[in-house]
Design a protein around this motif. Structure first.
Motif, short mmCIF file in Angstrom:
data_model
loop_
_atom_site.label_atom_id
_atom_site.label_comp_id
_atom_site.label_asym_id
_atom_site.label_seq_id
_atom_site.Cartn_x
_atom_site.Cartn_y
_atom_site.Cartn_z
N ASN A 107 5.01 6.12 -2.77
CA ASN A 107 6.34 5.72 -3.20
C ASN A 107 6.56 4.21 -3.07
OD1 ASN A 107 7.18 8.35 -3.85
ND2 ASN A 107 7.67 8.79 -1.73
N SER A 108 5.91 3.59 -2.10
CA SER A 108 6.04 2.13 -1.96
C SER A 108 5.37 1.41 -3.12
CB SER A 108 5.43 1.68 -0.63
OG SER A 108 6.14 2.21 0.47
N TYR A 109 4.18 1.88 -3.51
CA TYR A 109 3.50 1.24 -4.63
C TYR A 109 4.19 1.53 -5.95
CZ TYR A 109 -0.36 -1.13 -2.40
OH TYR A 109 -1.09 -2.03 -1.68
N TYR A 110 4.88 2.64 -6.03
CA TYR A 110 5.70 2.94 -7.21
C TYR A 110 6.80 1.89 -7.35
CZ TYR A 110 8.85 5.63 -10.25
OH TYR A 110 9.66 6.04 -11.27
N SER B 262 0.84 12.10 -14.93
CA SER B 262 -0.16 11.99 -13.88
C SER B 262 -0.96 10.72 -14.07
CB SER B 262 -1.10 13.20 -13.92
OG SER B 262 -1.75 13.26 -15.16
N CYS B 263 -1.30 10.08 -12.94
CA CYS B 263 -2.11 8.87 -12.97
C CYS B 263 -3.39 9.11 -12.20
CB CYS B 263 -1.34 7.70 -12.35
SG CYS B 263 0.19 7.31 -13.22
N SER B 264 -4.44 8.46 -12.61
CA SER B 264 -5.72 8.68 -11.94
C SER B 264 -5.80 8.00 -10.60
CB SER B 264 -6.86 8.17 -12.84
OG SER B 264 -6.71 6.78 -13.07
N ASP B 265 -4.90 7.05 -10.34
CA ASP B 265 -4.95 6.33 -9.07
C ASP B 265 -3.55 5.87 -8.75
OD1 ASP B 265 -7.26 4.64 -7.34
OD2 ASP B 265 -5.24 3.80 -7.32
N ILE B 266 -3.19 5.93 -7.47
CA ILE B 266 -1.82 5.62 -7.12
C ILE B 266 -1.48 4.16 -7.37
CG2 ILE B 266 -2.29 5.09 -4.69
CD1 ILE B 266 0.78 6.72 -6.27
N ILE B 267 -2.47 3.27 -7.36
CA ILE B 267 -2.13 1.88 -7.64
C ILE B 267 -2.34 1.54 -9.11
CG2 ILE B 267 -2.51 1.08 -5.29
CD1 ILE B 267 -5.16 -0.11 -6.21
N ASP B 268 -2.44 2.56 -9.95
CA ASP B 268 -2.36 2.36 -11.40
C ASP B 268 -0.97 1.77 -11.68
OD1 ASP B 268 -1.86 2.60 -14.07
OD2 ASP B 268 -2.13 4.77 -14.16
N GLN B 269 -0.94 0.52 -12.09
CA GLN B 269 0.34 -0.18 -12.22
C GLN B 269 0.88 -0.19 -13.64
OE1 GLN B 269 2.10 -1.86 -9.47
NE2 GLN B 269 0.87 -0.21 -8.66
N TYR B 270 0.17 0.38 -14.58
CA TYR B 270 0.65 0.30 -15.95
C TYR B 270 0.35 1.61 -16.68
CZ TYR B 270 2.39 -2.85 -19.59
OH TYR B 270 3.16 -3.49 -20.52
N PRO B 271 1.01 2.72 -16.29
CA PRO B 271 0.73 4.01 -16.90
C PRO B 271 0.90 3.95 -18.41
CG PRO B 271 2.13 4.23 -14.96
CD PRO B 271 2.04 2.79 -15.26
#
Length: 515
Positions: free
Chosen positions: A107-110, A17-26
């Motif tokens: 899904n696009s930002y993923y 789980s990520c705190s924000d969808i545009i978190d780019q570096y889990p």
């Protein structure tokens, strides 16, 4: 036989789980500091990037075809929540928390995140001031110069493709061009449409310059399905059309026609056959693989008729993306594309009209083989007509496509721009039906054409379909005037997902007008 199918990499699927969808570096990823160090690892990571394109495609039709004059939500009397969600898109009044809009965004930002990780490992950085992609002389990956350039080109194409769809659907979005932390992500606001296009052009220029320029017939088996220079040039030409840079588009399109080795298939049906994938007409496609590998295509099950059992596809269908009567009636009787694109199921209930284009019959539900075409050679020919305008050459390109479908040609009318623009717009509609092109075409025509406008086209669509379809809605039944009022430039943009706005305690993110 497919020689390259995209493999899901653990690095890209164990995100937690990520705190924000545009978190780019889990932070719970595989250790990215020790990966991406060899050509084999970069290729594996790129395979994961290609695989990440599958999820956006799974509901892209609902944000594009359904909001055009090609498709309708098939069950106007339904009480199912999923169908209500489709109705909100079809009639241009979705909420800012619409699940399909959120899913596509996520899904696009993923996919963008996956490409950014690869580019970062290759030392490729976007210079926002100069508007170019700069590639360092060295990076943590041990590669030859040729390998580095090729890998950068592929990753840039993937990122550009996702941003191109996002900017056309949402307007100015978050410009994320490198891996960042969750806190950093929450401090990045929306960029302007112009700045997003600036990145897209930069990505596609370097992909065009550094991608493989091998002609179609000589593409090695190991590179089939990867994004090459020709795919980047074709996508960049379409971007240039959006930006009204027609001369730049013409240069790229002529280069593809003269030098790429791609060409039209003999028949329309042959383009989409699962035994003829990545043929000479497919310049780029999102690829799928049947066989229980979690790489199969679910869209045939979404599009097949509901309650059809195993007659059309294993596991029945959901009757999504239903062809509009307006589209059906627009095809000429001798147009062979109609039967490829549209079929009728007539067993056990009133006739159901469904999208036939991507039907195959895998052994498992939601596991079809069908690839999803993104750029076809026919698109290159018709984009050239669009860029050139009403000329003899443009009519020649149109007739190459039209004659394959009907055996006849359209009579040119060089004196009448309205006749030309209608012929071109119709040809694109019939040729690319259900390939998620029509809605984007209508938006682009506002720039490239003088007599065909998106708002008028959708208003006319509602007027055509209202007495035979939309009037049957019970909950809610909007008047024709209300529906036409919804079809305005503000609502042609989707809302920024509400959770992005509500969960950000650092900055205020502006919502699109009208929401």
């Amino acid at each position: 036989m497919k020689t390259l199918k995209y493999i899901t990499l653990v690095l890209f699927v164990t995100l937690g789980s990520c705190s924000d969808i545009i978190d780019q570096y889990p932070e719970n990823n595989v250790n990215t500091g020790t990966f991406y160090t060899t050509a084999a690892e970069i290729r594996t990571a790129l395979n994961g990037c290609y695989n990440s394109l599958q999820k956006p495609v799974s509901n892209e039709w609902s944000l594009t075809e359904l909001r055009s004059d090609n498709s309708i939500m098939s069950s106007p009397g339904t009480t199912a929540v999923s169908n209500f969600d489709l109705d909100y898109l079809d009639r241009f009044y979705p909420s800012t928390s619409h699940p399909g809009i959120e899913s596509y965004w996520t899904n696009s930002y993923y996919a963008i995140k996956s490409a950014n990780l690869v580019l970062n490992s290759l030392g490729a950085n976007y210079n926002k001031t100069s508007g170019v992609i700069e590639v360092a002389a060295a990076s943590k990956a041990t590669l030859t110069d040729a390998e580095r350039k090729s890998f950068v080109a592929e990753a840039c194409f993937i990122r550009a493709m996702q941003y191109y769809n996002l900017v056309r659907l949402y307007g100015g979005v978050f410009l994320i061009d490198e891996p960042i932390s969750p806190v950093e992500a929450k401090q990045i606001n929306r960029s302007s449409v112009a700045d997003i296009y600036k990145l897209i052009v930069a990505d596609l220029v370097i992909a065009s310059n550094n991608g493989s320029k091998t002609k179609f017939a000589a593409i090695p088996a190991t590179e089939v399905g990867t994004a090459n220079s020709w795919a980047a040039k074709a996508l960049l030409a379409k971007v240039y059309l959006n930006l009204n840079k027609k001369t730049d588009a013409i240069t790229l399109l002529n280069d593809i026609i003269l030098n790429s080795g791609y060409g039209l298939q003999a028949t329309y049906a042959n383009i989409f056959s699962i035994t003829n994938e990545m043929n000479s007409e497919i310049i780029f496609a999102v690829r799928f693989k049947t066989g229980g590998l979690s790489l199969g295509n679910s869209l045939p099950n979404q599009f097949a008729p509901i309650n059809s059992g195993s007659s059309i596809i294993i596991g029945s269908g959901r009757s999504y993306n239903s062809p509009s009567r307006e589209l059906i009636d627009s095809y000429a009787a001798d147009d062979l594309r109609k039967a490829v694109n549209i079929a009728v199921y007539s067993i056990g209930r009133p006739d159901q009209i469904y999208v036939n284009k991507f039907m195959s019959k895998p052994a498992l539900i939601n596991d079809a083989e069908n690839d999803w075409p993104v750029i076809r050679y026919a698109d290159v020919l018709l984009m050239l007509s669009e860029a050139q305008g009403n000329t003899t050459s443009s009519w020649t390109q149109i007739n190459l496509i039209h004659k394959r479908a009907t055996g006849a040609t359209v009579t040119p009318d060089i004196a009448n721009i309205a006749v030309f623009e209608k012929a071109l717009a119709d040809e694109r509609r019939w040729e690319f039906a259900f390939e998620n092109q029509r809605f984007f075409d209508l938006l682009r025509f506002d720039t490239t054409m003088t007599t065909i406008k998106s708002e008028t086209t959708i208003d006319n669509h509602f007027a055509y379909m209202y007495p035979i379809y939309y009037i049957t809605y019970t909950e809610p039944r909007l008047s024709l005037a209300q529906m036409q009022a919804n079809a305005n430039p503000n609502m042609f943009l989707l809302p920024i997902p509400q959770y992005e706005i509500d969960t950000n305690s650092f900055i205020t993110i502006p919502q699109n007008p009208g929401y």
